[in-house]
Design a protein around this motif. Structure first.
Motif, mmCIF file in Angstrom:
data_model
loop_
_atom_site.group_PDB
_atom_site.id
_atom_site.type_symbol
_atom_site.label_atom_id
_atom_site.label_comp_id
_atom_site.label_asym_id
_atom_site.label_seq_id
_atom_site.Cartn_x
_atom_site.Cartn_y
_atom_site.Cartn_z
ATOM 1 N N LYS A 173 -116.135 42.683 -44.772
ATOM 2 C CA LYS A 173 -116.955 43.525 -45.647
ATOM 3 C C LYS A 173 -116.096 44.220 -46.707
ATOM 4 O O LYS A 173 -114.962 44.602 -46.458
ATOM 5 N N VAL A 175 -115.677 47.603 -48.973
ATOM 6 C CA VAL A 175 -115.951 49.016 -48.720
ATOM 7 C C VAL A 175 -115.718 49.797 -50.006
ATOM 8 O O VAL A 175 -114.744 49.547 -50.726
ATOM 9 N N ALA A 199 -120.071 47.122 -53.691
ATOM 10 C CA ALA A 199 -119.960 47.520 -52.283
ATOM 11 C C ALA A 199 -120.850 48.724 -51.991
ATOM 12 O O ALA A 199 -121.002 49.618 -52.822
ATOM 13 N N THR A 200 -121.433 48.738 -50.805
ATOM 14 C CA THR A 200 -122.303 49.857 -50.401
ATOM 15 C C THR A 200 -121.825 50.535 -49.124
ATOM 16 O O THR A 200 -122.268 51.639 -48.806
ATOM 17 N N LEU A 201 -120.911 49.885 -48.402
ATOM 18 C CA LEU A 201 -120.463 50.433 -47.124
ATOM 19 C C LEU A 201 -119.370 51.484 -47.308
ATOM 20 O O LEU A 201 -118.594 51.430 -48.262
ATOM 21 N N SER A 202 -119.315 52.416 -46.371
ATOM 22 C CA SER A 202 -118.291 53.452 -46.361
ATOM 23 C C SER A 202 -117.370 53.242 -45.160
ATOM 24 O O SER A 202 -117.645 52.411 -44.284
ATOM 25 N N ASP A 205 -119.244 53.705 -42.016
ATOM 26 C CA ASP A 205 -120.049 52.541 -41.618
ATOM 27 C C ASP A 205 -119.201 51.548 -40.815
ATOM 28 O O ASP A 205 -119.675 50.964 -39.824
ATOM 29 N N ILE A 206 -117.961 51.343 -41.250
ATOM 30 C CA ILE A 206 -117.072 50.424 -40.532
ATOM 31 C C ILE A 206 -116.718 51.004 -39.165
ATOM 32 O O ILE A 206 -116.665 50.279 -38.160
ATOM 33 N N GLU A 208 -118.568 52.884 -37.360
ATOM 34 C CA GLU A 208 -119.760 52.710 -36.516
ATOM 35 C C GLU A 208 -119.867 51.274 -36.012
ATOM 36 O O GLU A 208 -120.285 51.022 -34.874
ATOM 37 N N THR A 209 -119.482 50.313 -36.862
ATOM 38 C CA THR A 209 -119.517 48.904 -36.473
ATOM 39 C C THR A 209 -118.519 48.604 -35.359
ATOM 40 O O THR A 209 -118.807 47.853 -34.422
#
Length: 412
Positions: A173, A175, A199-202, A205-206, A208-209
């Motif tokens: 992804k 970031v 990119a939309t993830l922070s 977010d990573i 949390e994944t």
């Protein structure tokens, strides 16, 4: 955010309460003595945590709600996990645990993997609070990150990749950094401003994944993995760092082996090519293959540098103690000749960073070193280096070191 204490060993709970007791930490019911005065009216009851029931310890620990306090507790539990593992007999180790042991017993581990103090946005693994079965899990996942230089001198995460034991990609992804970027290092990262714009993830977010994997006791694998965890803002005790696991037989001359040299020595291929940007999936896959070479094929962790490796080292110069606000473009102006700059991020925010300068041949590297205007000296290992004062585009000055990678008299 609360501590998950249901699966924690009683000995771990005792040590956590002792830590809180020694530092006089106060939860919603006060410190340990104050809590007992309300929780247990029997004045004859013991204060020593090791003489209290498991339920007593859990009741006290659950009075702590502040994230900063919980980070301290989880960090200490993870520290206990590592210390207990060091005390266990090595002959009981699985191959995976043996590699974790080699990592955490390396002299550089305490410095490289000391991420405190934590800011609020760090994720601290809770694996130290798990039962021993979870803590001894042999599940492994390799990861690698690409980073850019942000305006305040810190590293910003822009891409993260991860593969499982079967080399299947489980995460890839882009970031979006939360700070303005001043250097995308596209020639190294392969990441452009256009990639980040979409990119939309922070980082959160990573985190949390990855959280479910870490809580299950998964071992993280990587090369110089501490740099990836620093930018991910994750502290997890179960790690295999191939930069610490493997070593050269003549470590005095060559320090930590590069990922590329390890791949050439053990796997028989180059993971990185000159003038070709890094790819975090390729690097994560390479780190996993190196770990599996030891786990499954019992590859030796001590490697002898080949004539080719020594020649490659001669084609490099090492720039270190570079102030965080000096950009790659400014470093480009420091040296003469045609070269590729491979920047390594700082270990701490606003700290110094370093970079390798790769030339086409050793003669060009030697000439570039001679052309550098600086004070000649040697480092602690006797390698030639120069202290250089760089005039920056802003008009200010910054000092750094330019060093050779091998002795001038090393045989090829």
């Amino acid at each position: 955010m609360e501590l998950q204490l249901a699966t924690a060993e009683k000995e771990v709970l005792e040590e956590l309460v002792k830590l809180l007791q020694s530092r006089d930490f106060r939860g919603e019911k006060g410190n340990w003595k104050e809590f007992l005065s309300v929780y247990d009216k029997n004045v004859q009851s013991p204060i020593d945590p090791s003489r209290r029931s498991r339920d007593d310890l859990v009741q006290f620990l659950t009075t702590f709600k502040k994230k900063q306090d919980l980070q301290v507790l989880k960090c200490h539990a993870n520290h206990l996990l590592i210390e207990n593992m060091k005390q266990e007999f090595e002959d009981k180790d699985t191959p995976e645990q043996m590699l974790v042991r080699l990592t955490v017993e390396h002299l550089s581990y305490p410095l490289d993997y000391s991420f405190q103090p934590y800011s609020e946005d760090w994720f601290i693994s809770d694996v130290g609070l798990k039962m021993s079965k979870v803590m001894k899990s042999t599940q492994i996942v390799a990861l690698d990150c690409e980073m850019v230089l942000c305006e305040d001198g810190t590293e910003g995460l822009v891409r993260v990749g991860a593969v499982d034991r079967d080399l299947k990609v489980i995460l890839d992804k882009f970031v979006k950094p939360d700070k303005p970027v001043v250097d995308y290092r596209a020639h190294i990262t392969g990441v452009t401003a256009e990639d980040i714009a979409n990119a939309t993830l922070s980082v959160a977010d990573i985190q949390e994944t990855l959280q479910p994997l870490l809580s299950e006791g998964t071992i993280l694998v990587g090369h110089s993995l501490n740099r990836d965890l620093q930018v991910l803002k994750i502290d997890h005790p179960k790690v295999i760092d191939t930069a610490l696991v493997f070593k050269y037989s003549n470590a005095r001359k060559l320090r930590r082996p590069s990922l590329n040299n390890l791949c050439k020595s053990i796997l028989g291929y180059e993971v990185r090519k000159v003038d070709v940007p890094h790819d975090c999936i390729h690097d994560a896959t390479a780190a996993m293959k190196l770990a599996l070479a030891v786990i499954e094929k019992r590859a030796d962790t001590t490697i002898k540098p080949s004539k080719e490796m020594l020649e490659v080292e001669k084609r490099k110069l090492f720039l270190h103690k570079i102030p965080h606000n000096v950009t790659s473009e400014e470093l480009d102006q420091l040296l003469s000749g045609k070269f590729t700059l491979d920047v390594k991020p700082a270990k701490t925010e606003r700290g110094y960073y370093c970079a390798f300068v790769v030339f086409d041949n050793s003669e060009e590297a030697d000439q570039a070193f001679e052309n550098v205007d600086g004070t000649q000296m040697t480092d602690s290992l006797g390698l030639p280096q120069k202290l250089v004062v760089l005039k920056r585009s802003s008009g200010s000055r910054a000092s750094l070191y330019v060093r050779k990678m091998v002795q001038d008299d090393d045989a090829t």
